[in-house]
Scaffold this motif. Structure first.
Motif, short mmCIF file in Angstrom:
data_model
loop_
_atom_site.label_atom_id
_atom_site.label_comp_id
_atom_site.label_asym_id
_atom_site.label_seq_id
_atom_site.Cartn_x
_atom_site.Cartn_y
_atom_site.Cartn_z
N GLN A 1 0.79 -1.24 0.14
CA GLN A 1 0.01 -0.10 -0.01
C GLN A 1 0.98 1.22 0.21
OE1 GLN A 1 -2.66 0.28 3.43
NE2 GLN A 1 -3.69 2.18 2.58
N VAL A 2 0.55 2.25 -0.92
CA VAL A 2 1.44 3.46 -0.95
C VAL A 2 0.83 4.43 0.32
CG1 VAL A 2 1.75 5.64 -2.57
CG2 VAL A 2 1.48 3.42 -3.71
N GLN A 3 2.09 4.91 0.80
CA GLN A 3 1.99 5.72 1.79
C GLN A 3 2.97 6.88 1.60
OE1 GLN A 3 2.75 3.37 5.48
NE2 GLN A 3 0.73 3.87 5.96
N LEU A 4 2.43 8.09 1.95
CA LEU A 4 3.28 9.27 2.13
C LEU A 4 3.03 9.79 3.76
CD1 LEU A 4 2.29 11.11 -0.83
CD2 LEU A 4 4.02 9.69 -0.72
N VAL A 23 7.87 11.35 3.31
CA VAL A 23 8.75 9.88 2.97
C VAL A 23 7.61 9.14 2.41
CG1 VAL A 23 9.91 7.67 3.44
CG2 VAL A 23 10.47 10.09 4.71
N ALA A 24 7.95 8.78 1.01
CA ALA A 24 7.18 7.89 0.26
C ALA A 24 7.48 6.20 0.36
CB ALA A 24 7.03 8.12 -1.12
N SER A 25 6.49 5.63 0.37
CA SER A 25 6.70 4.01 0.39
C SER A 25 5.81 3.12 -0.48
CB SER A 25 6.60 3.40 2.07
OG SER A 25 5.26 3.68 2.31
N GLN A 26 6.49 2.20 -1.31
CA GLN A 26 5.45 1.24 -1.96
C GLN A 26 5.15 2.04 -3.24
OE1 GLN A 26 5.33 -1.61 -1.27
NE2 GLN A 26 6.10 -1.29 0.78
N LEU A 27 6.10 2.96 -3.75
CA LEU A 27 6.09 3.58 -5.15
C LEU A 27 7.47 3.97 -5.65
CD1 LEU A 27 6.40 6.89 -4.92
CD2 LEU A 27 4.14 6.77 -4.36
N THR A 28 7.60 3.97 -6.80
CA THR A 28 8.79 4.21 -7.42
C THR A 28 8.97 5.81 -7.63
OG1 THR A 28 8.82 2.38 -8.81
CG2 THR A 28 10.40 3.95 -9.36
N ARG A 77 13.48 8.65 -1.22
CA ARG A 77 12.13 8.65 -1.49
C ARG A 77 11.66 9.75 -0.58
NH1 ARG A 77 12.70 3.30 -0.50
NH2 ARG A 77 11.09 3.33 1.40
N THR A 78 12.09 10.79 -0.69
CA THR A 78 11.62 11.96 0.29
C THR A 78 11.66 13.21 -0.55
OG1 THR A 78 12.82 10.97 2.17
CG2 THR A 78 12.09 13.28 2.56
N VAL A 79 10.65 14.03 -0.17
CA VAL A 79 10.50 15.39 -0.44
C VAL A 79 10.34 16.20 0.74
CG1 VAL A 79 7.91 15.29 -0.87
CG2 VAL A 79 9.29 17.14 -1.86
N TYR A 80 11.20 17.30 0.48
CA TYR A 80 11.25 18.35 1.56
C TYR A 80 10.86 19.82 1.36
CZ TYR A 80 15.01 15.04 2.56
OH TYR A 80 15.56 13.97 3.08
#
Length: 123
Positions: A1-4, A23-28, A77-80
């Motif tokens: 499951q995609v999470q931000l 931080v994003a998980s489960q996506l490119t 996998r991070t945006v600031y």
């Protein structure tokens, strides 16, 4: 499951700085444009800043231009969102969003959203 998942919010005085992370998980992540939005009590959610897939292009709302900086680290996998010279009117819940289309993400139509992090700026 995609999470931000956002973090870094808090209570600060006017003029201070904060750095938000998402931080994003489960996506490119490198295949997604990203953006920050905010919503103050009783107001509509508003666009704050966006960044392209590579990070080479950024865009800002006029209200934050020159004070906020959006950046990303695709390896993490991070945006600031670096927020300087904070003002009481910056008080809001800040959300990150991601979508394969930058147009969609800037239009608040992103496929993925975080749960938000509270930023409160006292005068």
């Amino acid at each position: 499951q995609v999470q931000l998942v956002e973090s870094g919010g808090g209570l600060v005085q006017a003029g201070a700085s904060l750095r938000l992370s998402c931080v994003a998980s489960q996506l490119t992540f490198s295949q997604y444009a990203a953006a920050w939005f905010r919503q103050a009590p009783g107001k509509k959610r508003e666009f704050v800043a966006s960044i392209s897939l590579s990070g080479g292009s950024t865009r800002y709302a006029d209200s934050v231009k020159g004070r906020f900086t959006i950046s990303r680290d695709n390896a993490k996998r991070t945006v600031y969102l670096q927020m300087n010279s904070l003002k009481p009117e910056d008080t809001a819940v800040y959300y990150c969003a991601a979508d394969t289309s930058r147009v969609r993400v800037e239009s608040s139509l992103a496929d993925y959203w975080g749960q938000g992090t509270q930023v409160t700026v006292s005068s």
